[in-house]
Design a protein around this motif. Structure first.
Motif, PDB file in Angstrom:
ATOM      1  N   ILE A   1       0.784  -1.027   0.192  1.00  0.00           N
ATOM      2  CA  ILE A   1       0.039   0.018  -0.043  1.00  0.00           C
ATOM      3  C   ILE A   1       0.851   1.144   0.003  1.00  0.00           C
ATOM      4  N   THR A   2       0.188   2.456  -0.105  1.00  0.00           N
ATOM      5  CA  THR A   2       0.926   3.681  -0.191  1.00  0.00           C
ATOM      6  C   THR A   2       0.371   4.688   0.596  1.00  0.00           C
ATOM      7  N   VAL A   3       1.156   5.466   1.038  1.00  0.00           N
ATOM      8  CA  VAL A   3       0.410   6.432   2.034  1.00  0.00           C
ATOM      9  C   VAL A   3       0.900   8.000   1.493  1.00  0.00           C
ATOM     10  N   GLU A   4       0.202   8.806   1.898  1.00  0.00           N
ATOM     11  CA  GLU A   4       0.259  10.344   1.579  1.00  0.00           C
ATOM     12  C   GLU A   4       1.419  11.251   2.461  1.00  0.00           C
ATOM     13  N   GLU A   5       2.025  12.115   1.846  1.00  0.00           N
ATOM     14  CA  GLU A   5       2.913  12.791   2.425  1.00  0.00           C
ATOM     15  C   GLU A   5       2.625  13.455   4.038  1.00  0.00           C
ATOM     16  N   GLU A   6       1.336  13.912   3.942  1.00  0.00           N
ATOM     17  CA  GLU A   6       0.955  14.653   5.241  1.00  0.00           C
ATOM     18  C   GLU A   6       0.638  13.379   6.106  1.00  0.00           C
ATOM     19  N   ASP A   7       0.179  12.394   5.790  1.00  0.00           N
ATOM     20  CA  ASP A   7      -0.064  11.197   6.836  1.00  0.00           C
ATOM     21  C   ASP A   7       1.502  10.810   7.307  1.00  0.00           C
ATOM     22  N   ILE A   8       2.440  10.759   6.594  1.00  0.00           N
ATOM     23  CA  ILE A   8       3.999  10.517   6.897  1.00  0.00           C
ATOM     24  C   ILE A   8       4.095  11.444   7.971  1.00  0.00           C
ATOM     25  N   VAL A   9       3.956  12.762   7.856  1.00  0.00           N
ATOM     26  CA  VAL A   9       4.196  14.055   8.789  1.00  0.00           C
ATOM     27  C   VAL A   9       3.418  13.833  10.140  1.00  0.00           C
ATOM     28  N   SER A  10       2.412  13.475   9.966  1.00  0.00           N
ATOM     29  CA  SER A  10       1.298  13.491  11.116  1.00  0.00           C
ATOM     30  C   SER A  10       1.713  12.196  11.806  1.00  0.00           C
ATOM     31  N   THR A  11       2.159  11.221  11.261  1.00  0.00           N
ATOM     32  CA  THR A  11       2.742   9.917  11.994  1.00  0.00           C
ATOM     33  C   THR A  11       3.712  10.259  12.617  1.00  0.00           C
ATOM     34  N   LEU A  12       4.861  10.930  12.143  1.00  0.00           N
ATOM     35  CA  LEU A  12       6.125  11.335  12.453  1.00  0.00           C
ATOM     36  C   LEU A  12       5.970  12.099  14.039  1.00  0.00           C
ATOM     37  N   VAL A  13       4.954  13.323  13.734  1.00  0.00           N
ATOM     38  CA  VAL A  13       4.948  14.061  14.821  1.00  0.00           C
ATOM     39  C   VAL A  13       4.265  13.254  16.075  1.00  0.00           C
ATOM     40  N   PHE A  14       3.626  12.351  16.017  1.00  0.00           N
ATOM     41  CA  PHE A  14       3.115  11.438  16.979  1.00  0.00           C
ATOM     42  C   PHE A  14       3.962  10.683  17.572  1.00  0.00           C
ATOM     43  N   ILE A  15       4.965  10.213  16.743  1.00  0.00           N
ATOM     44  CA  ILE A  15       6.033   9.299  17.581  1.00  0.00           C
ATOM     45  C   ILE A  15       7.025  10.124  18.279  1.00  0.00           C
ATOM     46  N   TRP A  16       7.546  11.371  17.631  1.00  0.00           N
ATOM     47  CA  TRP A  16       8.066  12.336  18.478  1.00  0.00           C
ATOM     48  C   TRP A  16       7.346  13.033  19.707  1.00  0.00           C
ATOM     49  N   GLU A  17       6.208  13.192  19.734  1.00  0.00           N
ATOM     50  CA  GLU A  17       5.443  13.860  20.815  1.00  0.00           C
ATOM     51  C   GLU A  17       5.056  13.015  21.819  1.00  0.00           C
ATOM     52  N   ARG A  18       4.372  11.707  21.302  1.00  0.00           N
ATOM     53  CA  ARG A  18       3.645  11.086  22.326  1.00  0.00           C
ATOM     54  C   ARG A  18       4.583   9.868  22.739  1.00  0.00           C
ATOM     55  N   MET A  19       5.528   9.064  21.894  1.00  0.00           N
ATOM     56  CA  MET A  19       6.305   8.280  22.377  1.00  0.00           C
ATOM     57  C   MET A  19       7.837   8.768  22.739  1.00  0.00           C
ATOM     58  N   LYS A  20       7.985   9.908  22.389  1.00  0.00           N
ATOM     59  CA  LYS A  20       9.398  10.469  22.992  1.00  0.00           C
ATOM     60  C   LYS A  20      10.552  10.033  22.371  1.00  0.00           C
ATOM     61  N   ILE A  21      10.529   9.480  21.182  1.00  0.00           N
ATOM     62  CA  ILE A  21      11.567   8.756  20.448  1.00  0.00           C
ATOM     63  C   ILE A  21      11.847   9.465  19.139  1.00  0.00           C
ATOM     64  N   ILE A  22      13.147   9.730  18.568  1.00  0.00           N
ATOM     65  CA  ILE A  22      13.359  10.464  17.615  1.00  0.00           C
ATOM     66  C   ILE A  22      13.619   9.533  16.226  1.00  0.00           C
ATOM     67  N   VAL A  23      12.880   9.584  15.343  1.00  0.00           N
ATOM     68  CA  VAL A  23      12.766   8.643  14.218  1.00  0.00           C
ATOM     69  C   VAL A  23      12.919   9.487  12.919  1.00  0.00           C
ATOM     70  N   GLU A  24      13.420   9.170  11.791  1.00  0.00           N
ATOM     71  CA  GLU A  24      13.347   9.793  10.613  1.00  0.00           C
ATOM     72  C   GLU A  24      11.979   9.577   9.841  1.00  0.00           C
ATOM     73  N   PRO A  25      11.849  10.532   8.861  1.00  0.00           N
ATOM     74  CA  PRO A  25      10.396  10.382   8.187  1.00  0.00           C
ATOM     75  C   PRO A  25      10.135   8.817   7.690  1.00  0.00           C
ATOM     76  N   SER A  26      11.162   8.211   6.964  1.00  0.00           N
ATOM     77  CA  SER A  26      10.901   7.041   6.292  1.00  0.00           C
ATOM     78  C   SER A  26      10.577   6.033   7.502  1.00  0.00           C
ATOM     79  N   ALA A  27      11.052   6.169   8.758  1.00  0.00           N
ATOM     80  CA  ALA A  27      10.537   5.383   9.829  1.00  0.00           C
ATOM     81  C   ALA A  27       9.283   5.413   9.946  1.00  0.00           C
ATOM     82  N   ALA A  28       8.452   6.601   9.812  1.00  0.00           N
ATOM     83  CA  ALA A  28       7.020   6.744  10.213  1.00  0.00           C
ATOM     84  C   ALA A  28       6.314   6.192   9.163  1.00  0.00           C
TER      85      ALA A  28
END
Length: 323
Positions: free
Chosen positions: A253-280
Motif C-alpha cells: 500500500i501507499t501513504v500520502e506525505e501529510e500522513d507521514i508527517v502526522s505519524t512522525l509528529v505522533f512518534i516524536w511527541e507522544r512516544m518521545k523517540i526520534i525517528v526519521e520520516p522513512s521510519a514513520a
C-alpha cells in the motif's frame, strides 16, 4: 521463485548475535486505543548507525573472501546504508568507498565519513553509473544497498528478533525502498510466524515497489521521487527482493506525505523517540486508520532515526511555524 529460504534468516540471526544491537520493542497505550489493535514497534532507530541497515551491511561484508576484502568495498547510498557499510567495513578492517548523492542529509554524510569511509559525491541520478566506473577502475567489491542475498537476510534479522519477543503477529508492516527490508522480513515471518500478513508500505510519490509487486515486473521511476521519506527514494527495487515479495508479501500500500508527517509528529511527541520520516511510513496506515483492521496483533518495523534536527525538511519546518 526466490532462491532464498525462510530458514536462512535463522543462520544469519545467529551470526549477528552480539554484533548488532538487539533493539527494543515499544508500544503506546494511546496508539492501541486509537487504532483498536495491539501494536508493537521494533525500534531500529536504536540500532548501530541508527538504522537497520547495519545488519545487512555487516552480514554481507563478513561473508566476503579474502580477495574481495583486500580489494575494498563500494556502495551507493543517500545515508543509512552508507553508514552501515562504513561501520561494518571499519569493524572488519576493510576499505570502504561510498558514492553519495550531493543532496544526501548532512548528518548522514558526516557519520559516514567519521566511520572512515571515502565519500565520492555525485548527482543522485548518476550514483550507479559512478559506482560502476569505480568498480571497473579499482576492482572494488560492490555491496549493493538491497539487491544482494546477504543484505536481504541480514535485514530480516530485525523481524526475526521482533517475533522472538512478541510471539505470533497477525500483521507485520514494513517500509519499502529498495526492497531489502521487506523481503528479509517476509522470509523471517514465513519461518517464525506462518500466517502473518506482511504488508509493505511506501510513499505514494515513490510507489514503484507496489506497482512492481502487482505486475511481477520491475517498474523503474524516471527520476528520484521527491518524498519527505528520503530513505525510501530508490527508483526501482531489486529482482531478488521482488521474487521474495511475490512469494511471501500479502499486500502493498501507499501513504500520502501529510500522513507521514502526522505519524512522525505522533512518534516524536507522544512516544518521545526520534525517528526519521522513512521510519514513520510503516506506522502511518495504522495510525491514520487507512488500513482498517481491529483487535489484531500488529508489528511495525521502525527503520531508523537519522534526522538532522538543525536542517529539518520544509514540511517539518512549516509545521513548527504553525505550532
Amino acid at each position: 521463485m526466490s532462491q532464498l529460504k525462510p530458514s536462512d534468516v535463522a543462520l544469519v540471526a545467529h551470526r549477528l548475535k552480539g554484533i548488532v544491537n538487539r533493539t527494543p520493542v515499544m508500544s503506546s497505550r494511546t496508539l492501541n486505543a486509537q487504532s483498536g489493535n495491539t501494536v508493537f514497534l521494533k525500534c531500529e532507530n536504536f540500532q548501530r548507525v541508527g538504522a537497520f541497515k547495519f545488519r545487512g551491511a555487516y552480514n554481507a561484508i563478513s561473508q566476503l573472501n579474502r580477495t574481495e576484502r583486500d580489494a575494498g568495498v563500494i556502495t551507493h547510498s543517500s545515508g543509512n546504508h552508507a553508514q552501515g557499510v562504513a561501520l561494518a567495513a571499519k569493524l572488519l578492517d576493510v576499505k570502504a568507498v561510498v558514492v553519495m548523492p550531493e543532496d544526501a542529509p548532512a548528518i548522514k554524510r558526516r557519520a559516514t565519513a567519521q566511520y572512515g569511509a571515502e565519500i565520492v559525491p555525485c548527482q543522485a541520478i548518476q550514483r550507479e553509473e559512478v559506482t560502476d566506473r569505480l568498480v571497473e577502475r579499482h576492482g572494488y567489491t560492490l555491496i549493493h544497498p538491497y539487491d544482494n542475498d546477504d543484505i536481504i537476510l541480514g535485514q530480516g534479522t530485525a523481524a526475526w528478533e521482533l517475533f522472538e519477543e512478541t510471539g505470533h503477529l497477525d500483521y507485520l508492516f514494513v517500509p519499502v525502498g529498495g526492497g531489502g527490508l521487506i523481503s528479509g522480513s517476509a522470509l523471517a515471518a514465513a519461518a517464525k510466524a506462518p500466517g502473518c500478513n506482511v504488508v509493505g508500505v511506501e510513499p505514494r510519490l515513490a510507489d514503484n515497489a507496489r506497482r512492481s509487486w502487482e505486475s511481477g515486473q520491475i517498474i523503474e521511476l524516471a527520476r528520484v521521487p521527491e518524498t519527505i521519506a528520503e530513505g525510501l527514494r530508490p527508483r526501482y527495487i531489486g529482482q531478488r527482493s521482488l521474487d521474495v515479495m511475490r512469494e511471501h508479501v500479502s499486500d502493498m500500500i501507499t501513504v500520502e506525505e501529510e500522513d507521514i508527517v502526522s505519524t512522525l509528529v505522533f512518534i516524536w511527541e507522544r512516544m518521545k523517540i526520534i525517528v526519521e520520516p522513512s521510519a514513520a511510513v510503516a506506522l502511518a496506515p495504522i495510525f491514520t486508520g487507512q488500513y482498517k483492521v481491529q483487535a489484531k496483533r500488529i508489528g511495525v518495523l521502525i527503520s531508523g532515526g537519522n534526522i538532522d534536527l538543525l536542517n529539518l525538511p520544509k514540511e517539518l519546518r512549516n509545521l513548527a511555524v504553525d505550532i
